[in-house]
Scaffold this active site. Structure first.
Site, mmCIF file in Angstrom:
data_model
loop_
_atom_site.group_PDB
_atom_site.id
_atom_site.type_symbol
_atom_site.label_atom_id
_atom_site.label_comp_id
_atom_site.label_asym_id
_atom_site.label_seq_id
_atom_site.Cartn_x
_atom_site.Cartn_y
_atom_site.Cartn_z
ATOM 1 N N VAL A 41 0.824 -1.201 0.000
ATOM 2 C CA VAL A 41 0.000 0.000 0.000
ATOM 3 C C VAL A 41 0.870 1.269 0.000
ATOM 4 C CG1 VAL A 41 -0.396 0.351 2.475
ATOM 5 C CG2 VAL A 41 -2.279 0.562 0.921
ATOM 6 N N ASP A 98 16.455 1.993 8.040
ATOM 7 C CA ASP A 98 15.666 1.137 8.931
ATOM 8 C C ASP A 98 15.010 2.016 9.994
ATOM 9 O OD1 ASP A 98 14.560 -0.655 10.652
ATOM 10 O OD2 ASP A 98 16.387 -1.828 10.982
ATOM 11 N N TYR A 104 2.271 -4.691 19.135
ATOM 12 C CA TYR A 104 1.733 -4.198 17.854
ATOM 13 C C TYR A 104 0.398 -3.473 18.060
ATOM 14 C CZ TYR A 104 -0.278 -4.135 13.170
ATOM 15 O OH TYR A 104 -0.871 -3.725 11.996
HETATM 16 N N1 LIG Z 1 -1.633 -5.824 5.605
HETATM 17 C C1 LIG Z 1 -2.586 -5.851 6.529
HETATM 18 O O1 LIG Z 1 -3.390 -6.792 6.602
HETATM 19 C C2 LIG Z 1 -2.731 -4.703 7.506
HETATM 20 C C3 LIG Z 1 -3.816 -4.721 8.408
HETATM 21 C C4 LIG Z 1 -3.962 -3.666 9.288
HETATM 22 C C5 LIG Z 1 -3.070 -2.606 9.252
HETATM 23 N N2 LIG Z 1 -2.024 -2.627 8.372
HETATM 24 C C6 LIG Z 1 -1.090 -1.514 8.417
HETATM 25 O O2 LIG Z 1 -0.806 -1.090 7.096
HETATM 26 C C7 LIG Z 1 0.547 -0.666 6.997
HETATM 27 C C8 LIG Z 1 1.242 -1.398 5.859
HETATM 28 O O3 LIG Z 1 1.280 -2.771 6.170
HETATM 29 P P1 LIG Z 1 1.936 -3.862 5.201
HETATM 30 O O4 LIG Z 1 1.105 -5.075 5.322
HETATM 31 O O5 LIG Z 1 2.160 -3.277 3.846
HETATM 32 O O6 LIG Z 1 3.347 -4.233 5.882
HETATM 33 P P2 LIG Z 1 4.662 -3.405 6.330
HETATM 34 O O7 LIG Z 1 5.618 -4.390 6.896
HETATM 35 O O8 LIG Z 1 4.278 -2.285 7.184
HETATM 36 O O9 LIG Z 1 5.340 -2.988 4.952
HETATM 37 C C9 LIG Z 1 5.103 -1.792 4.331
HETATM 38 C C10 LIG Z 1 6.387 -1.132 3.936
HETATM 39 O O10 LIG Z 1 7.109 -0.777 5.113
HETATM 40 C C11 LIG Z 1 8.501 -1.031 4.925
HETATM 41 N N3 LIG Z 1 9.084 -1.285 6.240
HETATM 42 C C12 LIG Z 1 8.735 -2.242 7.138
HETATM 43 N N4 LIG Z 1 9.530 -2.167 8.214
HETATM 44 C C13 LIG Z 1 10.385 -1.132 7.995
HETATM 45 C C14 LIG Z 1 11.469 -0.578 8.731
HETATM 46 N N5 LIG Z 1 11.842 -1.087 9.907
HETATM 47 N N6 LIG Z 1 12.129 0.470 8.213
HETATM 48 C C15 LIG Z 1 11.793 0.973 7.008
HETATM 49 N N7 LIG Z 1 10.793 0.488 6.265
HETATM 50 C C16 LIG Z 1 10.105 -0.574 6.751
HETATM 51 C C17 LIG Z 1 8.513 -2.222 3.969
HETATM 52 O O11 LIG Z 1 9.679 -2.249 3.159
HETATM 53 P P3 LIG Z 1 11.111 -2.911 3.477
HETATM 54 O O12 LIG Z 1 10.853 -4.335 3.807
HETATM 55 O O13 LIG Z 1 11.846 -2.714 2.179
HETATM 56 O O14 LIG Z 1 11.706 -2.130 4.574
HETATM 57 C C18 LIG Z 1 7.325 -1.908 3.058
HETATM 58 O O15 LIG Z 1 7.741 -1.027 2.048
HETATM 59 C C19 LIG Z 1 1.185 -0.931 8.367
HETATM 60 O O16 LIG Z 1 1.203 0.261 9.119
HETATM 61 C C20 LIG Z 1 0.249 -1.933 9.020
HETATM 62 O O17 LIG Z 1 0.246 -1.823 10.433
HETATM 63 C C21 LIG Z 1 -1.837 -3.647 7.507
#
Ligand SMILES: NC(=O)c1ccc[n+]([C@@H]2O[C@H](COP(=O)([O-])OP(=O)(O)OC[C@H]3O[C@@H](n4cnc5c(N)ncnc54)[C@H](OP(=O)(O)O)[C@@H]3O)[C@@H](O)[C@H]2O)c1
Length: 272
Positions: free
Chosen positions: A21, A67, A158
């Site tokens: 997203v 990071d 979380y």
């Molecule tokens: N997917 C779901 O079902 C869901 C449900 C409820 C809420 N959300 C929320 O929606 C948002 C996006 O979730 P998502 O499922 O796409 O997973 P995500 O792990 O948050 O990944 C999204 C992006 O964040 C980057 N990222 C993760 N950890 C990082 C770090 N330590 N430093 C820098 N960049 C980092 C990842 O890239 P890199 O790996 O390249 O760093 C990726 O580009 C989050 O805030 C999550 O809490 C998601």
């Protein structure tokens, strides 16, 4: 410049822009006339996203491989964007890749999560919102989760961090909205991102990361909801499932809400 770029440009910063997203938000911001700073950990993936955005939209991009769980992250981001006028901030990075009981993981995992999900977005908002207020325009989108509605097992830190994000966005909206700066807390339910596919595959819930997790919202629907509700803050619940969950939580006591979540998680785990 388009009206959108006049209001939110010339640059956006998207934290968590390498996939899912976050990268879709960045692409849409570029399509609407903004240049984008793309931030995540994986440089090569960021480079691919940046090349795609420039090819599709002609927007300028800058990539930052940082990071956000590291202690000095916010300072690094701020230093790397010092020469840019950031009119729009998206804080998307935030999922928990583990989904484990609190005591079965080292404390440092929870501390990193709080650093990435609470401290850094607060530090970045403090830095980038000040000039937005002075300009009388700008936008901030912070990603939350239904996990922040009430506590539940396997998401101790979380869920708490996502409650922080939701209330932080709401409170910031109350202060910045009169200055012309839009703040939106975007509360997601299960959403079909690479991070969710990886987690569900590891837990045996889907046969392969190529499969969409059943019942997950599409990334495009989340992005459409974000842009449709930018000026409708402070909070947007994305999709009918999360709206129904919020209604259910509001209709029972907090204690019953927690019991309900605990049962739902236990039966989902038992179904694996
Ligand atoms: N997917 C779901 O079902 C869901 C449900 C409820 C809420 N959300 C929320 O929606 C948002 C996006 O979730 P998502 O499922 O796409 O997973 P995500 O792990 O948050 O990944 C999204 C992006 O964040 C980057 N990222 C993760 N950890 C990082 C770090 N330590 N430093 C820098 N960049 C980092 C990842 O890239 P890199 O790996 O390249 O760093 C990726 O580009 C989050 O805030 C999550 O809490 C998601």
């Amino acid at each position: 410049m388009s009206d959108f770029a006049d209001r939110y440009g010339p640059w956006a910063l998207v934290a968590g822009a390498s996939d899912g997203v976050g990268s879709a938000m960045a692409e849409e911001l570029a399509r609407r006339g903004l240049n984008v700073v793309l931030l995540a950990r994986r440089q090569e993936v960021l480079d691919e996203v940046a090349a795609g955005i420039t090819a599709h939209t002609g927007a300028q991009t800058r990539t930052l491989a940082i990071d956000l769980a590291a202690p000095a992250a916010a300072g690094e981001v701020i230093a790397a964007t010092e020469d840019l006028e950031i009119g729009f901030l998206v804080y998307c990075a935030g999922a928990d890749p583990n989904f484990q009981p609190f005591l079965s993981s080292p404390l440092s995992d929870a501390e990193s999560l709080v650093q990435r999900n609470c401290l850094v977005p607060m530090q970045l908002c403090h830095h980038y919102a000040q000039p937005m207020v002075e300009r009388g325009r700008g936008g901030i989108v912070i990603f939350g989760s239904g996990a922040g509605f009430a506590g539940g097992p396997n998401m101790v830190a979380y869920g708490a961090s996502k409650a922080f994000d939701m209330v932080f966005a709401e409170a910031l909206w109350t202060e910045l909205q009169p200055s012309g700066v839009d703040v939106l807390g975007l509360i997601l339910g299960k959403t079909d991102t690479p991070a969710l596919r990886k987690l569900e595959h590891e837990r045996g819930q889907i046969p392969s990361p190529e499969d969409a997790p059943p019942g997950a919202a599409a990334v495009d629907d989340v992005v459409a909801a974000a842009f449709a509700n930018l000026t409708e803050g402070p909070t947007c619940l994305v999709g009918p499932e999360i709206q129904a969950a919020a209604q259910l939580m509001a209709s029972v006591s907090r204690n019953d809400a927690v019991r309900f979540i605990a049962q739902a998680v236990t039966s989902a785990m038992g179904a694996n």
